[in-house]
Design a protein around this motif. Structure first.
Motif, PDB file in Angstrom:
ATOM      1  N   GLU A 180       2.547   5.045  -8.937  1.00 24.96           N
ATOM      2  CA  GLU A 180       1.198   5.598  -8.990  1.00 24.96           C
ATOM      3  C   GLU A 180       1.024   6.658  -7.890  1.00 24.96           C
ATOM      4  OE1 GLU A 180      -3.423   4.041  -9.260  1.00 24.96           O
ATOM      5  OE2 GLU A 180      -1.900   2.681  -8.487  1.00 24.96           O
ATOM      6  N   ALA A 181       1.524   6.386  -6.702  1.00 24.50           N
ATOM      7  CA  ALA A 181       1.440   7.350  -5.597  1.00 24.50           C
ATOM      8  C   ALA A 181       2.234   8.615  -5.900  1.00 24.50           C
ATOM      9  CB  ALA A 181       1.924   6.715  -4.298  1.00 24.50           C
ATOM     10  N   GLU A 182       3.346   8.470  -6.620  1.00 20.56           N
ATOM     11  CA  GLU A 182       4.152   9.640  -6.994  1.00 20.56           C
ATOM     12  C   GLU A 182       3.382  10.596  -7.893  1.00 20.56           C
ATOM     13  OE1 GLU A 182       7.601   7.821  -8.699  1.00 20.56           O
ATOM     14  OE2 GLU A 182       8.570   7.533  -6.755  1.00 20.56           O
ATOM     15  N   LYS A 234       5.264  13.854   0.043  1.00 24.14           N
ATOM     16  CA  LYS A 234       6.116  12.722  -0.295  1.00 24.14           C
ATOM     17  C   LYS A 234       5.309  11.435  -0.275  1.00 24.14           C
ATOM     18  CE  LYS A 234       7.692  11.469   4.288  1.00 24.14           C
ATOM     19  NZ  LYS A 234       8.683  10.663   4.910  1.00 24.14           N
ATOM     20  N   VAL A 235       5.856  10.427  -0.909  1.00 23.52           N
ATOM     21  CA  VAL A 235       5.242   9.111  -0.968  1.00 23.52           C
ATOM     22  C   VAL A 235       5.640   8.335   0.278  1.00 23.52           C
ATOM     23  CG1 VAL A 235       5.181   6.942  -2.243  1.00 23.52           C
ATOM     24  CG2 VAL A 235       5.208   9.108  -3.480  1.00 23.52           C
ATOM     25  N   GLU A 236       4.665   7.622   0.852  1.00 29.69           N
ATOM     26  CA  GLU A 236       4.918   6.819   2.039  1.00 29.69           C
ATOM     27  C   GLU A 236       4.372   5.415   1.816  1.00 29.69           C
ATOM     28  OE1 GLU A 236       2.749   9.037   4.969  1.00 29.69           O
ATOM     29  OE2 GLU A 236       4.336  10.527   5.181  1.00 29.69           O
ATOM     30  N   GLU A 267       0.846  -1.189   0.000  1.00 31.14           N
ATOM     31  CA  GLU A 267       0.000   0.000   0.000  1.00 31.14           C
ATOM     32  C   GLU A 267       0.880   1.237   0.000  1.00 31.14           C
ATOM     33  OE1 GLU A 267      -2.642  -0.097   3.346  1.00 31.14           O
ATOM     34  OE2 GLU A 267      -4.193  -1.065   2.167  1.00 31.14           O
ATOM     35  N   TRP A 268       0.617   2.124  -0.929  1.00 32.95           N
ATOM     36  CA  TRP A 268       1.394   3.357  -1.051  1.00 32.95           C
ATOM     37  C   TRP A 268       0.460   4.543  -0.937  1.00 32.95           C
ATOM     38  CZ3 TRP A 268       6.602   3.094  -1.155  1.00 32.95           C
ATOM     39  CH2 TRP A 268       7.159   1.853  -1.437  1.00 32.95           C
ATOM     40  N   TYR A 269       0.927   5.594  -0.283  1.00 30.37           N
ATOM     41  CA  TYR A 269       0.140   6.804  -0.072  1.00 30.37           C
ATOM     42  C   TYR A 269       0.963   8.019  -0.456  1.00 30.37           C
ATOM     43  CZ  TYR A 269      -2.862   3.803   2.729  1.00 30.37           C
ATOM     44  OH  TYR A 269      -3.697   2.807   3.148  1.00 30.37           O
TER      45      TYR A 269
END
Length: 77
Positions: free
Chosen positions: A44-46, A23-25, A14-16
């Motif tokens: 995709e999160a970027e 920033k991406v976490e 899971e990316w947020y």
């Protein structure tokens, strides 16, 4: 009983995108009010802000979401 439980452990994959830190976490590190996601990939999160801009533009141009009368006349208040 709480309707929503705070998840303290991230799920793998899971990316947020954190709006506050820009920033991406991986996993839900920041509060939900400060993030977009989850996304399936880091890439995709970027692009979260671009995706949001595109979706907003689509929504703004979607005639079924406008309150204008069906006959095309201006709305009178």
């Amino acid at each position: 009983m709480a309707l929503f439980k705070k998840r303290t452990v991230a799920k793998a994959g899971e990316w947020y995108y954190c709006l506050q830190h820009q920033k991406v976490e991986e996993g839900p590190e920041c509060p939900a009010k400060d993030r977009f996601g989850p996304y399936t990939t880091r890439e995709e999160a970027e692009h979260a802000m671009e995706i949001a801009r595109e979706r907003n533009l689509q929504w703004e141009n979607d005639p079924k979401w406008h309150d204008a009368p069906a006959d095309g006349s201006p709305d009178e208040d």
